[in-house]
Design a protein around this motif. Sequence first.
Motif, PDB file in Angstrom:
ATOM      1  N   SER A  99      -2.229  42.961  21.177  1.00 47.15           N
ATOM      2  CA  SER A  99      -3.167  42.791  21.105  1.00 47.15           C
ATOM      3  C   SER A  99      -3.492  41.570  22.389  1.00 47.15           C
ATOM      4  CB  SER A  99      -4.643  41.794  20.005  1.00 47.15           C
ATOM      5  OG  SER A  99      -5.360  41.045  20.510  1.00 47.15           O
ATOM      6  N   PRO A 100      -3.636  40.852  23.142  1.00 49.32           N
ATOM      7  CA  PRO A 100      -3.418  39.856  24.031  1.00 49.32           C
ATOM      8  C   PRO A 100      -4.608  38.287  23.894  1.00 49.32           C
ATOM      9  CG  PRO A 100      -5.010  41.933  25.575  1.00 49.32           C
ATOM     10  CD  PRO A 100      -4.858  42.623  23.955  1.00 49.32           C
ATOM     11  N   TRP A 101      -5.425  38.432  22.871  1.00 51.55           N
ATOM     12  CA  TRP A 101      -6.178  37.720  21.999  1.00 51.55           C
ATOM     13  C   TRP A 101      -5.131  37.140  21.083  1.00 51.55           C
ATOM     14  CZ3 TRP A 101      -7.182  37.418  16.517  1.00 51.55           C
ATOM     15  CH2 TRP A 101      -7.920  36.427  15.373  1.00 51.55           C
TER      16      TRP A 101
ATOM     17  N   ARG B 139      -9.063  36.417   9.380  1.00 52.60           N
ATOM     18  CA  ARG B 139     -10.789  35.856   9.153  1.00 52.60           C
ATOM     19  C   ARG B 139     -11.621  37.130   9.379  1.00 52.60           C
ATOM     20  NH1 ARG B 139      -8.864  30.923  12.267  1.00 52.60           N
ATOM     21  NH2 ARG B 139      -8.761  29.600  10.593  1.00 52.60           N
ATOM     22  N   VAL B 140     -11.039  37.883  10.703  1.00 51.20           N
ATOM     23  CA  VAL B 140     -11.223  39.048  10.860  1.00 51.20           C
ATOM     24  C   VAL B 140     -11.455  40.152   9.929  1.00 51.20           C
ATOM     25  CG1 VAL B 140     -11.532  41.111  12.602  1.00 51.20           C
ATOM     26  CG2 VAL B 140     -10.509  38.226  13.561  1.00 51.20           C
ATOM     27  N   ILE B 141     -10.458  40.525   9.328  1.00 55.37           N
ATOM     28  CA  ILE B 141     -10.130  40.841   8.736  1.00 55.37           C
ATOM     29  C   ILE B 141     -11.428  41.127   7.184  1.00 55.37           C
ATOM     30  CG2 ILE B 141      -8.315  41.620   6.652  1.00 55.37           C
ATOM     31  CD1 ILE B 141      -5.991  41.224   7.717  1.00 55.37           C
ATOM     32  N   TRP B 142     -11.242  39.896   6.983  1.00 50.36           N
ATOM     33  CA  TRP B 142     -12.070  39.191   6.018  1.00 50.36           C
ATOM     34  C   TRP B 142     -13.572  39.677   5.895  1.00 50.36           C
ATOM     35  CZ3 TRP B 142     -12.787  36.882   1.114  1.00 50.36           C
ATOM     36  CH2 TRP B 142     -14.459  36.400   0.938  1.00 50.36           C
ATOM     37  N   ALA B 143     -14.025  39.480   7.130  1.00 49.10           N
ATOM     38  CA  ALA B 143     -15.348  40.299   7.392  1.00 49.10           C
ATOM     39  C   ALA B 143     -15.405  41.237   7.845  1.00 49.10           C
ATOM     40  CB  ALA B 143     -15.520  39.059   9.260  1.00 49.10           C
ATOM     41  N   CYS B 144     -14.230  42.264   8.353  1.00 45.19           N
ATOM     42  CA  CYS B 144     -14.514  44.100   8.091  1.00 45.19           C
ATOM     43  C   CYS B 144     -14.678  44.293   6.361  1.00 45.19           C
ATOM     44  CB  CYS B 144     -13.313  44.054   8.181  1.00 45.19           C
ATOM     45  SG  CYS B 144     -13.325  44.172  10.717  1.00 45.19           S
TER      46      CYS B 144
ATOM     47  N   PRO C 233     -12.101  46.812  18.009  1.00 40.95           N
ATOM     48  CA  PRO C 233     -11.990  45.956  19.421  1.00 40.95           C
ATOM     49  C   PRO C 233     -13.333  45.116  20.360  1.00 40.95           C
ATOM     50  CG  PRO C 233      -9.849  47.259  19.190  1.00 40.95           C
ATOM     51  CD  PRO C 233     -11.668  47.586  18.135  1.00 40.95           C
ATOM     52  N   ALA C 234     -13.860  46.032  20.449  1.00 39.26           N
ATOM     53  CA  ALA C 234     -14.974  45.351  21.881  1.00 39.26           C
ATOM     54  C   ALA C 234     -15.970  44.953  20.862  1.00 39.26           C
ATOM     55  CB  ALA C 234     -15.878  46.930  22.109  1.00 39.26           C
ATOM     56  N   THR C 235     -16.386  45.296  19.612  1.00 40.43           N
ATOM     57  CA  THR C 235     -17.115  43.751  18.934  1.00 40.43           C
ATOM     58  C   THR C 235     -16.318  42.442  18.636  1.00 40.43           C
ATOM     59  OG1 THR C 235     -18.261  45.782  17.496  1.00 40.43           O
ATOM     60  CG2 THR C 235     -18.593  43.582  17.218  1.00 40.43           C
ATOM     61  N   HIS C 236     -14.711  42.735  18.620  1.00 37.23           N
ATOM     62  CA  HIS C 236     -14.333  41.317  18.415  1.00 37.23           C
ATOM     63  C   HIS C 236     -14.261  40.685  19.513  1.00 37.23           C
ATOM     64  CE1 HIS C 236     -10.091  39.801  17.187  1.00 37.23           C
ATOM     65  NE2 HIS C 236     -11.314  39.156  16.743  1.00 37.23           N
TER      66      HIS C 236
ATOM     67  N   ARG D  38     -15.867  37.067  20.812  1.00 39.17           N
ATOM     68  CA  ARG D  38     -15.634  35.891  19.913  1.00 39.17           C
ATOM     69  C   ARG D  38     -15.741  35.713  21.547  1.00 39.17           C
ATOM     70  NH1 ARG D  38     -10.566  39.708  20.251  1.00 39.17           N
ATOM     71  NH2 ARG D  38     -10.627  38.937  22.616  1.00 39.17           N
ATOM     72  N   ASP D  39     -15.806  35.827  22.306  1.00 41.96           N
ATOM     73  CA  ASP D  39     -16.651  35.164  24.184  1.00 41.96           C
ATOM     74  C   ASP D  39     -18.048  34.233  23.431  1.00 41.96           C
ATOM     75  OD1 ASP D  39     -14.790  36.830  24.589  1.00 41.96           O
ATOM     76  OD2 ASP D  39     -16.078  37.974  25.816  1.00 41.96           O
ATOM     77  N   ARG D  40     -18.797  34.291  22.003  1.00 42.93           N
ATOM     78  CA  ARG D  40     -20.039  33.831  21.788  1.00 42.93           C
ATOM     79  C   ARG D  40     -19.785  32.313  21.418  1.00 42.93           C
ATOM     80  NH1 ARG D  40     -23.940  37.574  17.843  1.00 42.93           N
ATOM     81  NH2 ARG D  40     -22.275  37.913  17.119  1.00 42.93           N
ATOM     82  N   PRO D  41     -20.185  31.038  22.167  1.00 41.33           N
ATOM     83  CA  PRO D  41     -20.200  30.035  21.740  1.00 41.33           C
ATOM     84  C   PRO D  41     -19.702  29.542  20.405  1.00 41.33           C
ATOM     85  CG  PRO D  41     -20.298  29.184  22.977  1.00 41.33           C
ATOM     86  CD  PRO D  41     -20.902  30.700  22.868  1.00 41.33           C
ATOM     87  N   THR D  42     -20.632  30.136  19.553  1.00 39.12           N
ATOM     88  CA  THR D  42     -21.444  30.228  18.111  1.00 39.12           C
ATOM     89  C   THR D  42     -21.205  31.065  17.288  1.00 39.12           C
ATOM     90  OG1 THR D  42     -23.677  31.248  18.628  1.00 39.12           O
ATOM     91  CG2 THR D  42     -23.362  28.755  18.799  1.00 39.12           C
ATOM     92  N   SER D  43     -20.191  31.781  17.947  1.00 37.25           N
ATOM     93  CA  SER D  43     -19.647  33.175  16.657  1.00 37.25           C
ATOM     94  C   SER D  43     -18.561  32.301  15.845  1.00 37.25           C
ATOM     95  CB  SER D  43     -19.087  34.325  17.243  1.00 37.25           C
ATOM     96  OG  SER D  43     -17.958  33.896  18.442  1.00 37.25           O
TER      97      SER D  43
END
Length: 402
Positions: free
Chosen positions: A344-346, A374-379, A388-391, A395-400
């Motif tokens: 993952s580049p991120w 944090r990602v695993i928790w959300a899923c 990956p697209a949703t993630h 990430r690109d939304r400042p308030t997410s």
Amino acid sequence: MRYVGWDWASRTHDVTVLEDSGAVVERWSFAHTEAGWAATLHRLRRHGDPDQLPVIIEKSSGLVVDRLLGARHPVVPVHPTAFYAARPRWGAAGAKSDPGDSYKLADYLRTDGHRLRRLEPTDAGLRELQALVRLRDDQVRTRTATINQLTATLEAHWPGPRDLFTSLGSPIARAFLTDYPTPDSAARLGEARMAAFCRRHGYRGSKTPEQLLTRLRAAPVAPVGLPSTTLSAIITAQIQLLNAVQATIAQIEKRIAGCVAAHPRARLLAGLPGVGTINLAQLLAELGPILDRVESAEQAATECGAAPVTKASGKSSGVYFRYAANSRARQALTTFAHNARLQSPWAGELYANARRRGKRNPHAIRIVARAWLRVIWACWHTGNPYDPATHAARRDRPTSAT
């Protein structure tokens, strides 16, 4: 309300029941037998509904905990170190006995129970996976120990085959030592025979048969060797043990793959970058129960050891490695984080940034692991499989807050 303190052992258990006032209602010991268990659970029911009769114990898993949970008692695990630190409140002399410990545990639950978490029964599918994953871990450690023993034998008596192939645990290395367990048995091994051996065992390395023979012959010769028959017996026995362990691991992994495919929550994490079947099983088995019982991703990070410990007093402060954590969950999570940073580049950028700030590799991996948690928790808690697209979009939304 009443409180139960349970001092467990492999053969006998000591139990104390306290009232709200701290007075001892009843105290007894019983043998670790089915008859003893049946009598004790019946005896506890005389003190109230099991749902309202919490039990504190210095243990978080195993048969004792499972029996208490199965009887509907709220089980409150306490770490032995935490309980040891509280002992001075019952006296400075340091006196200790099993009945006394059961009383102290019950009193600790009475006064500090609001600070302690309660166990929940583990999902049956996760419990099965946990048993298989831990069995595999044990067998992998056995394989490593066996390879180390074989390496030591070869270094002492026949160094040639030690570095002939990539790993002594590989199928072709085991096959070579099965056919040629001693220098005498390999004395007439020529280029043609080596080429035939490589073809027969599907050798895919970059070395030619001539280069392999050169590497074999270039190794030093043991000045005082064992008799050929003795060395052959030793190496053959080690290879047979290694083959048996490897076959056991393969069978366990096949069973793990079937359990992962059947578990309904596997789909939530199957899309994570770099996660394979075994690591996915480790995440489900070791991380899953923690995700079920904690209330936030940050709490999960502390239990998994992905979050550090901050210590501050006066003008001094520091951030330290968290030792008091679930080491199996930490291993599963950091193994995934290491694989994910390569896919993952991120995650790769998170790791690179941590390294640029002077963090060592293990620390940087834990930083990546905490972010992925944090990602695993959300899923896990939304029931949405990782995408990956949703993630990337979130990430690109400042308030997410992923």
